[in-house]
Design a protein around this motif. Structure first.
Motif, PDB file in Angstrom:
ATOM      1  N   ALA A 149     -21.416 -15.084  33.606  1.00  0.00           N
ATOM      2  CA  ALA A 149     -20.352 -15.267  32.616  1.00  0.00           C
ATOM      3  C   ALA A 149     -19.085 -15.832  33.245  1.00  0.00           C
ATOM      4  N   GLY A 150     -18.846 -15.493  34.509  1.00  0.00           N
ATOM      5  CA  GLY A 150     -17.625 -15.958  35.130  1.00  0.00           C
ATOM      6  C   GLY A 150     -17.735 -17.298  35.812  1.00  0.00           C
ATOM      7  N   SER A 151     -18.900 -17.918  35.812  1.00  0.00           N
ATOM      8  CA  SER A 151     -19.093 -19.197  36.467  1.00  0.00           C
ATOM      9  C   SER A 151     -18.565 -20.321  35.592  1.00  0.00           C
ATOM     10  N   PRO A 152     -18.172 -21.436  36.203  1.00  0.00           N
ATOM     11  CA  PRO A 152     -17.708 -22.554  35.395  1.00  0.00           C
ATOM     12  C   PRO A 152     -18.808 -23.048  34.469  1.00  0.00           C
ATOM     13  N   ALA A 153     -18.418 -23.454  33.262  1.00  0.00           N
ATOM     14  CA  ALA A 153     -19.396 -23.987  32.322  1.00  0.00           C
ATOM     15  C   ALA A 153     -19.873 -25.351  32.801  1.00  0.00           C
ATOM     16  N   ASN A 204     -10.511 -29.619  31.359  1.00  0.00           N
ATOM     17  CA  ASN A 204      -9.330 -30.484  31.275  1.00  0.00           C
ATOM     18  C   ASN A 204      -8.171 -29.889  32.056  1.00  0.00           C
ATOM     19  N   ASP A 205      -7.024 -30.565  31.994  1.00  0.00           N
ATOM     20  CA  ASP A 205      -5.856 -30.124  32.763  1.00  0.00           C
ATOM     21  C   ASP A 205      -5.367 -28.752  32.320  1.00  0.00           C
ATOM     22  N   ALA A 206      -5.537 -28.428  31.045  1.00  0.00           N
ATOM     23  CA  ALA A 206      -5.105 -27.114  30.560  1.00  0.00           C
ATOM     24  C   ALA A 206      -5.919 -26.000  31.202  1.00  0.00           C
ATOM     25  N   ASP A 207      -7.223 -26.222  31.383  1.00  0.00           N
ATOM     26  CA  ASP A 207      -8.070 -25.230  32.048  1.00  0.00           C
ATOM     27  C   ASP A 207      -7.602 -25.006  33.484  1.00  0.00           C
ATOM     28  N   VAL A 208      -7.314 -26.104  34.181  1.00  0.00           N
ATOM     29  CA  VAL A 208      -6.861 -26.019  35.572  1.00  0.00           C
ATOM     30  C   VAL A 208      -5.519 -25.286  35.649  1.00  0.00           C
ATOM     31  N   ALA A 209      -4.587 -25.661  34.778  1.00  0.00           N
ATOM     32  CA  ALA A 209      -3.264 -25.028  34.789  1.00  0.00           C
ATOM     33  C   ALA A 209      -3.368 -23.535  34.486  1.00  0.00           C
ATOM     34  N   PHE A 210      -4.259 -23.178  33.581  1.00  0.00           N
ATOM     35  CA  PHE A 210      -4.458 -21.766  33.229  1.00  0.00           C
ATOM     36  C   PHE A 210      -4.888 -20.965  34.449  1.00  0.00           C
ATOM     37  N   ALA A 211      -5.895 -21.457  35.165  1.00  0.00           N
ATOM     38  CA  ALA A 211      -6.391 -20.740  36.340  1.00  0.00           C
ATOM     39  C   ALA A 211      -5.335 -20.696  37.443  1.00  0.00           C
ATOM     40  N   GLN A 212      -4.675 -21.825  37.683  1.00  0.00           N
ATOM     41  CA  GLN A 212      -3.681 -21.893  38.749  1.00  0.00           C
ATOM     42  C   GLN A 212      -2.489 -20.967  38.483  1.00  0.00           C
ATOM     43  N   ALA A 213      -2.119 -20.793  37.229  1.00  0.00           N
ATOM     44  CA  ALA A 213      -0.994 -19.914  36.894  1.00  0.00           C
ATOM     45  C   ALA A 213      -1.424 -18.458  36.806  1.00  0.00           C
ATOM     46  N   MET A 214      -2.617 -18.223  36.282  1.00  0.00           N
ATOM     47  CA  MET A 214      -3.039 -16.839  36.055  1.00  0.00           C
ATOM     48  C   MET A 214      -3.397 -16.120  37.358  1.00  0.00           C
ATOM     49  N   LYS A 266     -12.585 -24.100  42.655  1.00  0.00           N
ATOM     50  CA  LYS A 266     -13.412 -24.672  43.716  1.00  0.00           C
ATOM     51  C   LYS A 266     -14.458 -25.600  43.123  1.00  0.00           C
ATOM     52  N   ALA A 267     -15.104 -25.166  42.052  1.00  0.00           N
ATOM     53  CA  ALA A 267     -16.137 -25.982  41.404  1.00  0.00           C
ATOM     54  C   ALA A 267     -15.537 -27.248  40.792  1.00  0.00           C
ATOM     55  N   TRP A 268     -14.311 -27.146  40.291  1.00  0.00           N
ATOM     56  CA  TRP A 268     -13.649 -28.296  39.690  1.00  0.00           C
ATOM     57  C   TRP A 268     -13.016 -29.223  40.719  1.00  0.00           C
ATOM     58  N   GLY A 269     -12.977 -28.795  41.990  1.00  0.00           N
ATOM     59  CA  GLY A 269     -12.345 -29.605  43.022  1.00  0.00           C
ATOM     60  C   GLY A 269     -10.836 -29.641  42.906  1.00  0.00           C
ATOM     61  N   GLN A 316      -6.345 -20.901  24.959  1.00  0.00           N
ATOM     62  CA  GLN A 316      -7.176 -20.865  23.758  1.00  0.00           C
ATOM     63  C   GLN A 316      -6.979 -22.120  22.914  1.00  0.00           C
ATOM     64  N   LYS A 317      -5.743 -22.586  22.849  1.00  0.00           N
ATOM     65  CA  LYS A 317      -5.402 -23.736  21.998  1.00  0.00           C
ATOM     66  C   LYS A 317      -5.732 -25.068  22.666  1.00  0.00           C
ATOM     67  N   ASP A 318      -5.425 -25.181  23.964  1.00  0.00           N
ATOM     68  CA  ASP A 318      -5.502 -26.487  24.621  1.00  0.00           C
ATOM     69  C   ASP A 318      -6.674 -26.644  25.589  1.00  0.00           C
ATOM     70  N   GLY A 319      -7.295 -25.545  26.009  1.00  0.00           N
ATOM     71  CA  GLY A 319      -8.358 -25.630  27.010  1.00  0.00           C
ATOM     72  C   GLY A 319      -9.629 -26.246  26.463  1.00  0.00           C
ATOM     73  N   ARG A 320     -10.517 -26.605  27.397  1.00  0.00           N
ATOM     74  CA  ARG A 320     -11.787 -27.230  27.019  1.00  0.00           C
ATOM     75  C   ARG A 320     -12.992 -26.488  27.570  1.00  0.00           C
ATOM     76  N   ASP A 321     -12.851 -25.910  28.779  1.00  0.00           N
ATOM     77  CA  ASP A 321     -13.975 -25.224  29.414  1.00  0.00           C
ATOM     78  C   ASP A 321     -14.277 -23.917  28.680  1.00  0.00           C
ATOM     79  N   ALA A 322     -15.534 -23.738  28.299  1.00  0.00           N
ATOM     80  CA  ALA A 322     -15.918 -22.583  27.478  1.00  0.00           C
ATOM     81  C   ALA A 322     -15.683 -21.259  28.190  1.00  0.00           C
TER      82      ALA A 322
END
Length: 211
Positions: free
Chosen positions: A51-55, A60-70, A116-119, A178-184
């Motif tokens: 469940a925690g692995s990348p889809a 998109n950039d929103a997914d990256v920003a979410f992880a980098q900030a969280m 890491k998976a997204w580079g 939730q609004k801007d991300g793309r990765d499930a």
């Protein structure tokens, strides 16, 4: 067609029909399994991704920003939780501390695996320890020192006040994902953050009302 009058011949014929039917059913099952694997993006015989692995899909950039900030946001929550050891008195505060420690460290590891998976780097180019405090809900160094200096009920009250603000920041960031991300999987974690931390905010407010 000549009827089988010999019992042995009849038995052999029926056995042959059953064997052919079994092979056909097996072939259909294999085809369906392969189709299901193709639809889910997994290889035949492999287990679904954790469940925690990348889809497998795009991010998109929103997914990256979410992880980098969280990640640093969660790290600070864990720092706050560690301060409760030997300082917290209220059982409700201690429960929140345990819940934070149980949930947020694994989520940090999960988000690191995504990046890491997204580079993508973990830091998003931030420099200096204090840079992360500009994020929603992050405590200042002064806030953390003030919390560290307290004991008992005073600590419990300050911890609840600060953690409410901290959680509200996390919920804000998660709602953006939730609004801007793309990765499930990233969006699923954002759903979990909104749900669990909103519930903890409600509990922390109840604690403030009674201490």
């Amino acid at each position: 067609m000549r009827a089988f009058t010999d019992p042995t011949a009849r038995k052999l014929a029926l056995t042959g029909v059953a064997a052919v039917a079994s092979l056909l059913l097996s072939a259909c099952g294999s085809a369906n399994d392969s189709a299901g694997d193709a639809a889910s993006g997994t290889k035949p015989g492999s287990r679904p991704s954790a469940a925690g692995s990348p889809a497998a899909g795009a991010f998109n950039d929103a997914d990256v920003a979410f992880a980098q900030a969280m990640i640093p946001h969660h790290q600070q929550a864990l720092e706050m939780a560690k301060l409760a050891d030997g300082r917290a008195e209220d059982t409700g505060v201690k429960k929140i501390v345990a819940d934070v420690e149980k949930a947020q460290d694994p989520e940090i590891q999960t988000m690191r695996s995504w990046l890491k998976a997204w580079g993508r780097p973990e830091s998003a180019g931030r420099s200096g320890h204090g840079a992360g405090h500009a994020m929603a809900g992050m405590m200042s160094e002064r806030d953390m020192k003030d919390l560290e200096s307290l004991r008992g009920r005073a600590f419990d009250r300050k911890f609840a006040e600060l953690m409410i603000a901290h959680h509200e920041g996390a919920v804000e960031m998660a709602k953006t994902e939730q609004k801007d991300g793309r990765d499930a999987t990233a969006k699923k974690l954002a759903d979990d953050v909104v749900r669990t931390q909103s519930a903890e905010i409600a509990e922390l407010k109840k604690i403030l009302d009674r201490i």
